[in-house]
Structures are given as C-alpha cells and as structure tokens.
Design a protein around this motif. Structure first.
Motif, mmCIF file in Angstrom:
data_model
loop_
_atom_site.group_PDB
_atom_site.id
_atom_site.type_symbol
_atom_site.label_atom_id
_atom_site.label_comp_id
_atom_site.label_asym_id
_atom_site.label_seq_id
_atom_site.Cartn_x
_atom_site.Cartn_y
_atom_site.Cartn_z
ATOM 1 N N PRO A 12 0.827 -1.213 0.000
ATOM 2 C CA PRO A 12 0.000 0.000 0.000
ATOM 3 C C PRO A 12 0.856 1.255 0.000
ATOM 4 O O PRO A 12 2.010 1.251 0.432
ATOM 5 C CB PRO A 12 -0.808 -0.118 1.292
ATOM 6 C CG PRO A 12 -0.064 -1.074 2.152
ATOM 7 C CD PRO A 12 0.745 -1.959 1.242
ATOM 8 N N ASP A 13 0.248 2.343 -0.493
ATOM 9 C CA ASP A 13 0.964 3.632 -0.455
ATOM 10 C C ASP A 13 0.880 4.205 0.961
ATOM 11 O O ASP A 13 0.367 3.563 1.880
ATOM 12 C CB ASP A 13 0.414 4.594 -1.505
ATOM 13 C CG ASP A 13 -1.046 4.968 -1.281
ATOM 14 O OD1 ASP A 13 -1.584 4.670 -0.199
ATOM 15 O OD2 ASP A 13 -1.641 5.560 -2.194
ATOM 16 N N GLU A 14 1.326 5.446 1.156
ATOM 17 C CA GLU A 14 1.387 6.059 2.487
ATOM 18 C C GLU A 14 0.020 6.160 3.154
ATOM 19 O O GLU A 14 -0.106 6.108 4.370
ATOM 20 C CB GLU A 14 2.041 7.442 2.391
ATOM 21 C CG GLU A 14 3.480 7.372 1.960
ATOM 22 C CD GLU A 14 4.041 8.752 1.625
ATOM 23 O OE1 GLU A 14 3.333 9.763 1.759
ATOM 24 O OE2 GLU A 14 5.198 8.791 1.235
ATOM 25 N N SER A 15 -1.020 6.304 2.362
ATOM 26 C CA SER A 15 -2.365 6.427 2.939
ATOM 27 C C SER A 15 -2.993 5.060 3.217
ATOM 28 O O SER A 15 -4.086 4.983 3.758
ATOM 29 C CB SER A 15 -3.265 7.227 1.991
ATOM 30 O OG SER A 15 -3.481 6.493 0.797
ATOM 31 N N GLY A 16 -2.321 4.015 2.854
ATOM 32 C CA GLY A 16 -2.831 2.667 3.084
ATOM 33 C C GLY A 16 -3.714 2.159 1.952
ATOM 34 O O GLY A 16 -4.278 1.081 2.031
ATOM 35 N N ARG A 17 -3.860 2.943 0.914
ATOM 36 C CA ARG A 17 -4.671 2.553 -0.236
ATOM 37 C C ARG A 17 -3.800 2.452 -1.483
ATOM 38 O O ARG A 17 -2.591 2.645 -1.429
ATOM 39 C CB ARG A 17 -5.757 3.597 -0.478
ATOM 40 C CG ARG A 17 -6.804 3.606 0.626
ATOM 41 C CD ARG A 17 -7.880 4.633 0.369
ATOM 42 N NE ARG A 17 -7.384 5.929 0.842
ATOM 43 C CZ ARG A 17 -7.606 7.092 0.263
ATOM 44 N NH1 ARG A 17 -8.322 7.168 -0.816
ATOM 45 N NH2 ARG A 17 -7.122 8.202 0.766
ATOM 46 N N ASN A 18 -4.476 2.197 -2.574
ATOM 47 C CA ASN A 18 -3.810 2.102 -3.878
ATOM 48 C C ASN A 18 -2.555 1.227 -3.807
ATOM 49 O O ASN A 18 -1.434 1.718 -3.946
ATOM 50 C CB ASN A 18 -3.429 3.482 -4.414
ATOM 51 C CG ASN A 18 -4.629 4.358 -4.622
ATOM 52 O OD1 ASN A 18 -5.703 3.862 -4.976
ATOM 53 N ND2 ASN A 18 -4.470 5.644 -4.381
#
Length: 189
Positions: free
Chosen positions: A4-10
């Motif tokens: 996951p990216d920094e936001s926890g998504r994508n």
C-alpha cells in the motif's frame, strides 16, 4: 504481494517471475535422448530405425526431422521424414518424392560427413553454406532453425545425415540442442 501507499490505499503489486523454459528444454532433450536409445534397441530394419527416430524427434525435440542416407558417389536419399504440423506432414510426403535422392558436391559431402551444421536462424544462412540441398529442403518446409548432424559408425564410416528443424519463432536451436542431436546420431548409427 500488495504494497500500500502512504495512505494505506492504492496498493502497488510486487511479484517475481521465474523463466522455466531452460528447465523444460533440458528435460525434453533428456527425454528425447533416452527415448532414442530404446527406439534403436527395438527396431529391426534401417528404414524402421530411421522412421521411428524421425517420429521420436518430432514428438520430443523438434518440429521436423528428415533422415537421409548417403550412397557413394555423392548421393543422399531421404528415407524418413516426420513433422509436428499435420499439414506439413502431408506436404512432406509429396515433397519427399521430389527430394527423395539428390547429388551433393564432394566438398559438401566431406563437410557433412565430418561436422554438424547449426543454423539458429535459417534466414541468415548463406545460399552457399555446406548442406545447401538440405537447407533448400529446410526452407521449403518453412523451418526457421536447423541442425544437420552426420550419421557415422564407430568405425567413422559415414551413413548419412539427420536434419532437425523448428518451424516457429518460439525458440531456436542452440549448442546444447546440437550436443543432444549429435549424441542421438551416435546412438542411431
């Protein structure tokens, strides 16, 4: 594996791939070589040996196989021909009649009787290459990669040639294939 990216998504997907073509090709080479030993042990006549060998080669090693015997002075006679593609098999029977016997120069016979010929890319082979008549037949069968190996007895007597061909761009013959083809030819002679 998702990353996951920094936001926890994508998520970004990370993975690995293993190319097992070399392993599969090595296994096919070994199966062909072992199969050729049993084919020669159970065959009776020269024609039967050549026919069984050509069919075995096509079943496990090549897309096409043509076995030619040598008759002095300078004549080769096609005694067996097998093809993976059923359309080529039918055409091969007719073609076999046109190419059943042909003469080769003394220099060509000397080269073919002592040395294998490997053309990983047949399109790049010069028209004056050793085995020119073999290569003409290979081109007529739409082979893209070709090996021609001599059939020689332990006494070094020259019996003929075996031509192996591939007909697609999926792979090309290499030095490892040539070594297997030469070993099979030793067992055949």
């Amino acid at each position: 594996v998702p990353v996951p990216d920094e936001s926890g998504r994508n998520p970004l997907w990370v993975g690995t791939a293993t190319d097992i073509d070399d392993q599969k090709n090595t296994r096919a080479r070994l199966e062909f070589l072992l199969g050729s030993v049993s084919a020669f042990a159970t065959s009776q006549s020269v024609g039967e040996v050549c026919d069984r060998f050509a069919k075995l080669a096509v079943g496990q090693f090549a897309d096409s196989c043509v076995v030619s015997v040598f008759e002095a002075p300078g004549t080769f006679t096609t005694v067996a021909e097998a093809h993976r593609n059923p359309e080529r098999a039918g055409a091969g029977d007719a073609r076999n009649e046109r190419h059943r016997a042909w003469r080769s120069s003394k220099a060509d016979v000397n080269r073919l009787s002592t040395q294998s010929v490997l053309h990983p890319a047949l399109a790049k082979a010069r028209r004056s290459e050793p085995g020119e008549r073999h290569l003409r037949l290979a081109r007529s069968l739409r082979m893209t990669s070709v090996m021609i190996v001599p059939l020689r007895a332990a006494s070094e007597e020259f019996y003929g040639t075996i031509m192996f061909g591939l007909t697609g761009s999926h792979r090309a013959f290499n030095d490892a294939d040539l070594t297997v083809a030469e070993q099979a030819a030793v067992r055949a002679a």
